[in-house]
Motif scaffolding. Sequence first.
Motif, PDB file in Angstrom:
ATOM      1  N   VAL A 127       0.863  -1.185   0.000  1.00 35.68           N
ATOM      2  CA  VAL A 127       0.000   0.000   0.000  1.00 35.68           C
ATOM      3  C   VAL A 127       0.900   1.235   0.000  1.00 35.68           C
ATOM      4  O   VAL A 127       1.636   1.457   0.969  1.00 35.68           O
ATOM      5  N   PRO A 128       0.866   2.044  -1.072  1.00 34.77           N
ATOM      6  CA  PRO A 128       1.812   3.163  -1.182  1.00 34.77           C
ATOM      7  C   PRO A 128       1.366   4.380  -0.368  1.00 34.77           C
ATOM      8  O   PRO A 128       0.942   5.398  -0.923  1.00 34.77           O
ATOM      9  N   ILE A 129       1.474   4.276   0.939  1.00 33.44           N
ATOM     10  CA  ILE A 129       1.113   5.397   1.816  1.00 33.44           C
ATOM     11  C   ILE A 129       2.162   5.542   2.900  1.00 33.44           C
ATOM     12  O   ILE A 129       2.959   4.627   3.131  1.00 33.44           O
ATOM     13  N   GLU A 130       2.124   6.685   3.581  1.00 32.05           N
ATOM     14  CA  GLU A 130       2.835   6.831   4.846  1.00 32.05           C
ATOM     15  C   GLU A 130       1.789   6.708   5.941  1.00 32.05           C
ATOM     16  O   GLU A 130       0.960   7.610   6.123  1.00 32.05           O
ATOM     17  N   ALA A 131       1.807   5.601   6.669  1.00 28.10           N
ATOM     18  CA  ALA A 131       0.832   5.386   7.739  1.00 28.10           C
ATOM     19  C   ALA A 131       1.196   6.265   8.927  1.00 28.10           C
ATOM     20  O   ALA A 131       2.360   6.348   9.314  1.00 28.10           O
TER      21      ALA A 131
END
Length: 453
Positions: A51-55
């Motif tokens: 998942v290409p996010i910054e959590a």
Amino acid sequence: MTSTDTLDTHPLGGPALPQERRLVTAIPGPRSQQLLERKAAAVPAGVGHTVPIEAVAAGGGVVVDADGNSLIDLGSGIAVTGVGNAHPAVVAAVQAQAAQFTHTCFMISPYESYVAVAEALNRVTPGSHAKKSALFNSGAEAVENAVKIARKFTKRQAVVAFDHGYHGRTNLTMALTAKAMPYKSGFGPFASEIYRAPLSYPYRDGLTGAEAAKRAISLIEKQVGADNLAAMIIEPIQGEGGFIVPADGFLPALVEWCRDNGVVFIADEVQTGFARTGAMFASEHFGIVPDLITTAKGIAGGLPLAAVTGRAEIMDASHTGGLGGTYGGNPIACAAALASIDAFENDGLLERARRIGELLTDRLRALQATDARVGDVRGHGAMIAAEFIDPVTGEPDAALTAAVAKACIAEGVIVLTCGTYGNVIRFLPPLSIPDDLLHEGLDVVAAALAAQP
Ligand code: PLZ
């Protein structure tokens, strides 16, 4: 998020995050994109991401990113946050223990929480026989130690694992793992004395449990020889291999053969353990009592902890000092495990996992009834999968599966794929997810599938 939000906790775990799917940018948004650029420069390409996010926060049934998007979590960080992310009791236990002491090394100066986790595991795992538990850091490390213990006890060397099996990424566990890409390719040579037997995969082999067990046992007797075999290791429901539920009778027949031949039967419940399947352990669905059981993932609400639990006489086979590790059973991880196990036992999470399973299965079966590309829907509790196929040939359709998963993530729903043929989408939500988010997540999956030619 305001500072007061972070002080509150959601009753289902995690900070008081609105339980909603919310997209305020494309995925990834600009801040996430910046982190992914830093990741590409600082972290090797071998460490991928789905998942290409910054959590930046997670709880209940959502993961929130740095751009303010709120994604529905149908993966639990690969079946880890069963009690919910940042569960309030886990957070409190971690904070209290961190303020008390963070490490002494259990092999140097023992402490109570390690012993209490061992006692809890000995109590909650299948079977009423005398048990003991040793604690480690990861699922792979637990599997390595289960094999060490079985070899020491039996004074034999060979180990049988199964088609589609996944047991980890260390050298021994790569050898036990079936799939070459991405887990093994180019990383050999692998450990010796590992043999592979055929599994029961009802959707693809059409065999009864008894027939599949006979096939496996006959191969083991001919190619390995029972007298050489220390252990048989199997996931009661294959995880990475495709959420494969074996036919009834397969696992009991293997356990019986192991008993008759002095072979240690190891159930790898790293992915299936701790209420995930609607039973505390998946072995219970099949009425089997393993000699050894490996656990990790769900055990400690996200803290790294793993265990081998088993028959006391087998667990005691090692000489003193033969088992251990610097961090195994770290006190903060043990505190988190005690809080998590309490939540599994006392917060109705087994019932919750069963309810999630019914909801997911109903929704996916309805999808299957209208779209022949959904070949199979299977699993137990909050561990359910759909296998995607070419409706004409029945062949696995990995490209369709990848396209559906990618579209779901772009729409703010975290789904994970798995399967030897890469054609399975697996649903592993945190047990703290509300029903309406599950329904919304499944709506997104259905729309993503419908949009694929
Ligand atoms: N046994 C049954 O599922 C870990 C792997 C993720 P560790 N599964 C997730 C990845 O791609 O690395 C797993 C498992 C079973 C063992 C393991 C290994 O557990 O904690 O990842 O070492």
